[in-house]
Design a protein around this motif. Structure first.
Motif, mmCIF file in Angstrom:
data_model
loop_
_atom_site.group_PDB
_atom_site.id
_atom_site.type_symbol
_atom_site.label_atom_id
_atom_site.label_comp_id
_atom_site.label_asym_id
_atom_site.label_seq_id
_atom_site.Cartn_x
_atom_site.Cartn_y
_atom_site.Cartn_z
ATOM 1 N N VAL A 74 -35.929 2.666 -38.052
ATOM 2 C CA VAL A 74 -35.417 1.963 -39.231
ATOM 3 C C VAL A 74 -34.817 2.965 -40.210
ATOM 4 C CG1 VAL A 74 -36.103 0.640 -41.276
ATOM 5 C CG2 VAL A 74 -36.981 0.002 -39.018
ATOM 6 N N ARG A 75 -35.497 4.081 -40.392
ATOM 7 C CA ARG A 75 -35.042 5.104 -41.326
ATOM 8 C C ARG A 75 -33.720 5.727 -40.876
ATOM 9 N NH1 ARG A 75 -36.705 4.708 -46.303
ATOM 10 N NH2 ARG A 75 -38.808 5.543 -46.374
ATOM 11 N N ARG A 76 -33.644 6.035 -39.610
ATOM 12 C CA ARG A 76 -32.395 6.624 -39.091
ATOM 13 C C ARG A 76 -31.234 5.642 -39.251
ATOM 14 N NH1 ARG A 76 -33.074 11.161 -35.484
ATOM 15 N NH2 ARG A 76 -31.159 10.589 -34.409
ATOM 16 N N ARG A 77 -31.539 4.381 -39.004
ATOM 17 C CA ARG A 77 -30.528 3.346 -39.153
ATOM 18 C C ARG A 77 -30.089 3.227 -40.616
ATOM 19 N NH1 ARG A 77 -27.187 0.252 -35.813
ATOM 20 N NH2 ARG A 77 -26.184 -1.155 -37.247
ATOM 21 N N GLN A 78 -31.072 3.300 -41.495
ATOM 22 C CA GLN A 78 -30.771 3.228 -42.934
ATOM 23 C C GLN A 78 -29.799 4.354 -43.332
ATOM 24 O OE1 GLN A 78 -34.314 3.811 -45.284
ATOM 25 N NE2 GLN A 78 -33.390 3.047 -47.176
#
Lengths: 207, 207
Positions: free
Chosen positions: A9-13
């Motif tokens: 999720v963080r990488r996507r963010q």
């Protein structure tokens, strides 16, 4: 230590923020600071996931290729066995045009990466070329179905022609040269020119 | 105070250096320092001619459009009255492809400016759109000559199709998707698809 799902999720963010920064200001605008501000997180957190600007740029490029590829395959799977080659080609080409905001964002980011590869900014164009080459192959297969049994047809050359035309059209839409409606009309006209307007030529052979 | 001719030579020296810096590293690489180093002159001298980076970027864009336009018009003038529409169109389209180093440099610089306009970097795309629109108009005129008196033809739509296809092909050549030879072949195939392969359709009407 965050869980794996949080990592994703963080990488996507972060890569989503990079896309928006590129759309607003090109590669020039991309820094750890601008991406952190856009994502609403700290520079340190970005550095935890990506050591260098180059790393998060490549991850962003990959995320766009994956999104576009997944959407493309979904559309392809949804076509059903009774789709004529023309219907199949038309659906796929329209999927590639920047007809809505997500596809517009993708097209801009890919265009920017494409020019960056050409101007030697350290992002190789090999992965950029893989997508159009796959498209040519898929189109040629469909054209072979469509034009069978016309011996004079050249499906490979037609597939290349369709690919460059749709690529140029997508870029032209971004620049304001073509509207969504005129782009859809132009794709239809392109298929008329390649497949002919005679409906008999559009029917697939028995499989 | 330098003479007028020196001014022009100097400005040209600077915009030529800007082109080379863009080809090597994109807009990101363009600074007063990098352009001065590339041109072999001082930053102060560039500042004497151009107050801001934006000013010399716009002058560079203009110089490329002028060079391409002048070459295009020269080719057009050289065609002679007995050129068929297909010969005229083919000559003009090949002039637009990055088939040699100067045209490759121009195509890269225009592609970079085009993406900069799209990503809102303060360079308007109005002047970028003027050239393809002029091309569509010229092509439509030639297609009208070629397809006369076929009532079913749609020269305007065909002209747009040819324009986006050649634009996509030019970008594809820069990225390594098409070689010079395959590009020339593809233009020929495009004209087959638009004009037909029947020679009777290529003859111009009496003027």
């Amino acid at each position: 230590m965050p869980r794996l799902v949080d990592h994703q999720v963080r990488r996507r963010q972060i890569t989503s923020a990079v896309r928006r920064v590129i759309v607003e200001g090109g590669l020039e605008a991309v820094t750890f600071q601008s991406v952190a501000a856009e994502a609403g997180i700290s520079v340190r957190l970005i550095q935890y996931y990506f050591g260098t600007k180059r790393e998060f740029l490549l991850a962003t490029h990959r995320s766009v290729m994956e999104d576009a590829g997944a959407r493309f395959m979904k559309r392809w799977a949804a076509l059903g066995d009774d789709a004529t080659p023309r219907e199949a080609i038309s659906a796929l080409l329209n999927e590639l045009l920047p007809l809505d905001d997500p596809r517009r964002e993708e097209a801009i980011v890919l265009g920017v990466f494409n020019m960056a590869a050409i101007t030697g900014q350290g992002i190789t164009s090999e992965e950029t070329l893989a997508a159009p080459r796959a498209l040519v192959s898929i189109l040629a297969d469909q054209l072979r179905r469509a034009q069978y049994p016309e011996a004079s047809a050249d499906p490979d050359l037609d597939a290349e022609l369709v690919t460059v035309a749709v690529g140029g059209l997508a870029q032209g839409m971004l620049a304001g040269f073509a509207t969504a409606q005129s782009a859809v009309d132009l794709v239809d006209h392109l298929l008329d020119r390649v497949l002919g307007t005679n409906d008999d030529h559009r029917k697939p052979p028995l499989r």
